[in-house]
Every structure is written in structure tokens, then in C-alpha cells.
Design an enzyme around this catalytic site. Structure first.
Site, PDB file in Angstrom:
ATOM      1  N   ARG A   1     -99.132  72.367   7.810  1.00 26.58           N
ATOM      2  CA  ARG A   1     -99.363  72.042   9.223  1.00 26.58           C
ATOM      3  C   ARG A   1     -98.569  72.879  10.222  1.00 26.58           C
ATOM      4  O   ARG A   1     -98.722  72.716  11.425  1.00 26.58           O
ATOM      5  CB  ARG A   1     -99.066  70.552   9.502  1.00 26.58           C
ATOM      6  CG  ARG A   1     -99.923  69.601   8.721  1.00 26.58           C
ATOM      7  CD  ARG A   1     -99.357  68.198   8.740  1.00 26.58           C
ATOM      8  NE  ARG A   1     -99.411  67.597  10.052  1.00 26.58           N
ATOM      9  CZ  ARG A   1    -100.383  66.780  10.466  1.00 26.58           C
ATOM     10  NH1 ARG A   1    -101.380  66.491   9.662  1.00 26.58           N
ATOM     11  NH2 ARG A   1    -100.349  66.274  11.665  1.00 26.58           N
ATOM     12  N   ASP A   2     -97.695  73.778   9.741  1.00 22.88           N
ATOM     13  CA  ASP A   2     -96.885  74.553  10.691  1.00 22.88           C
ATOM     14  C   ASP A   2     -96.611  75.967  10.156  1.00 22.88           C
ATOM     15  O   ASP A   2     -95.466  76.433  10.170  1.00 22.88           O
ATOM     16  CB  ASP A   2     -95.573  73.823  10.972  1.00 22.88           C
ATOM     17  CG  ASP A   2     -94.860  74.371  12.207  1.00 22.88           C
ATOM     18  OD1 ASP A   2     -95.509  75.072  13.000  1.00 22.88           O
ATOM     19  OD2 ASP A   2     -93.648  74.093  12.364  1.00 22.88           O
ATOM     20  N   VAL A   3     -97.653  76.638   9.683  1.00 21.06           N
ATOM     21  CA  VAL A   3     -97.499  78.009   9.196  1.00 21.06           C
ATOM     22  C   VAL A   3     -97.354  78.929  10.402  1.00 21.06           C
ATOM     23  O   VAL A   3     -98.236  79.021  11.251  1.00 21.06           O
ATOM     24  CB  VAL A   3     -98.721  78.437   8.350  1.00 21.06           C
ATOM     25  CG1 VAL A   3     -98.568  79.888   7.888  1.00 21.06           C
ATOM     26  CG2 VAL A   3     -98.887  77.507   7.161  1.00 21.06           C
TER      27      VAL A   3
END
Length: 223
Positions: A50-52
Site C-alpha cells: 500500500r505504500d510503494v
């Protein structure tokens, strides 16, 4: 990775595409491991990062790559999607459905990986607004300013597939995108040596030790 990227931008140089492909292939390996992880019963956990983003991809002094900070990662619900209405992640690397607060699956991570790779290769994110709220709205509406024609024709299909606005047109698995990235690396840059990437990391000056900490160490030695 964010620091390395800024180094090239500051020097007004292009981030080497072979470095970009190598780094993202290994980051995608990390995503693949997380996405395909199973529990003790053998059932898929359905983990989504969810936070690449560049800040969550680390490059070591040997040229190794690690995907870090699974702080907002979560397992999918039984339906195979996370809860709708909750928006978490880093703008501007969110996928459109993520920016809209819709139920999401692992394909948001693939979109984010495509955004990072696009930024590394082109030197800019494909958005014409800079404020976070405006960026999120633009992504939610699919208003990306992508210029795929300016990108090497051999790399273009990979980016177009990863960054598809319609999630059904994206790579279904991170492993598939990683495989394509490696194939491109082997075909276009057969002489690529990851040690050169590590050497570039080593050349960067390490952060200075805080004066107060050094002072405390001296006091201990004196005692």
C-alpha cells in the site's frame, strides 16, 4: 532510492535505466513474496504493501535492494479486497482506485511500482499538479500526463501495462512484472554489473555523527 534519485536530479543527469530496471525488479520480488505469502494452513494471506515509493526502497552498498516499511500493509478481507473508504499511501504513487477510496487488491502495488519506474526513467512523475490533494484528485480521475512516446520503445510496454488506469489491464502478479523487467535488463544491458550500483551508494558521504553523541563517548573513555 529517493536519495539516489535526487542526486541525479540535482546533477541534472538521467537516472541510468539499467539501474532503474535492476532496482525495481528486486523491489517487485519483495512485493511478490508478500503478495503470495501463505499462513500455516496454506491459505493466501493477501498482503498488500500500500505504500510503494522511492523512500521505501533501500539500495545497499553491495547493490542489493530491499523493500521496507510495511507499516500500513494489511491482509485482505475474505472477499479478496481491503475495506473501502480508507485511503492510505503516498501521493503521487497511489493507484486510481486507491485514491478514490475503493476496495483494493495487490494491483495497487504494481501500479505504484510502475509509477516509481516511470519517475526514475523520465525524471518526473506524470502529474501536472504539485499539491497533494490535487494530485490525489488527478490520479482518482485518471488524469495522468504520461508521455510514453518519449520512453524507449522496448521499455514502454512494461510501463503501459503496470500503469494502466483500469486495474484489469495491469499485471496480475508482481512476479510477472519482475520477470519482464529482468528480461529487458538482460536484452538491453547484458553487461550491467550491480556492483557499480553499490559503488555509487558507497561514494555518497555517510551522515555525520551528532556532536552530542561524540561528546558523550569521549566522556566515557575519559572516565
Amino acid at each position: 532510492l529517493g536519495t539516489l534519485y535526487k542526486h541525479f536530479i540535482t546533477k541534472k543527469k538521467t537516472f541510468p535505466p539499467e539501474y532503474a530496471l535492476w532496482i525495481m525488479a528486486h523491489a517487485l520480488d519483495g512485493l511478490s513474496y508478500a503478495h503470495e505469502l501463505t499462513n500455516t494452513k496454506g491459505d493466501p494471506c493477501g498482503i498488500i504493501h500500500r505504500d510503494v515509493s522511492p523512500q521505501n526502497i533501500f539500495v545497499s552498498r553491495s547493490g542489493g535492494v530491499r523493500l521496507v516499511d510495511f507499516g500500513i500493509a494489511r491482509e485482505q478481507a475474505g472477499s479478496g479486497m481491503t475495506q473501502a473508504g480508507i485511503v492510505k499511501g503516498t501521493v503521487p504513487y497511489m493507484a486510481p482506485e486507491q485514491a478514490r477510496g475503493e476496495p483494493v487488491d495487490q494491483r495497487i502495488d504494481i501500479f505504484a511500482a510502475g509509477m516509481v519506474l516511470y519517475e526514475l526513467i523520465t525524471g518526473a512523475i506524470p502529474l501536472d499538479v504539485t499539491e497533494a490533494t490535487e494530485q490525489r484528485e488527478a490520479i482518482a480521475e485518471g488524469r495522468l500526463t504520461t508521455d510514453f512516446k518519449s520512453i524507449d520503445a522496448t521499455i514502454r510496454p512494461l510501463l503501459e501495462k503496470a500503469m494502466a488506469i483500469d486495474k484489469d489491464e495491469r499485471y496480475a502478479r508482481a512476479a510477472d512484472m519482475a520477470q519482464d523487467a529482468r528480461q529487458l535488463l538482460e536484452e538491453k544491458y547484458p553487461a550491467f554489473d550491480p556492483l557499480k550500483l553499490g559503488a555509487m551508494v558507497r561514494r555518497k558521504k555517510p551522515a555525520k555523527t551528532e556532536p552530542k553523541k561524540r561528546a558523550r563517548k569521549k566522556q566515557k573513555r575519559s572516565a
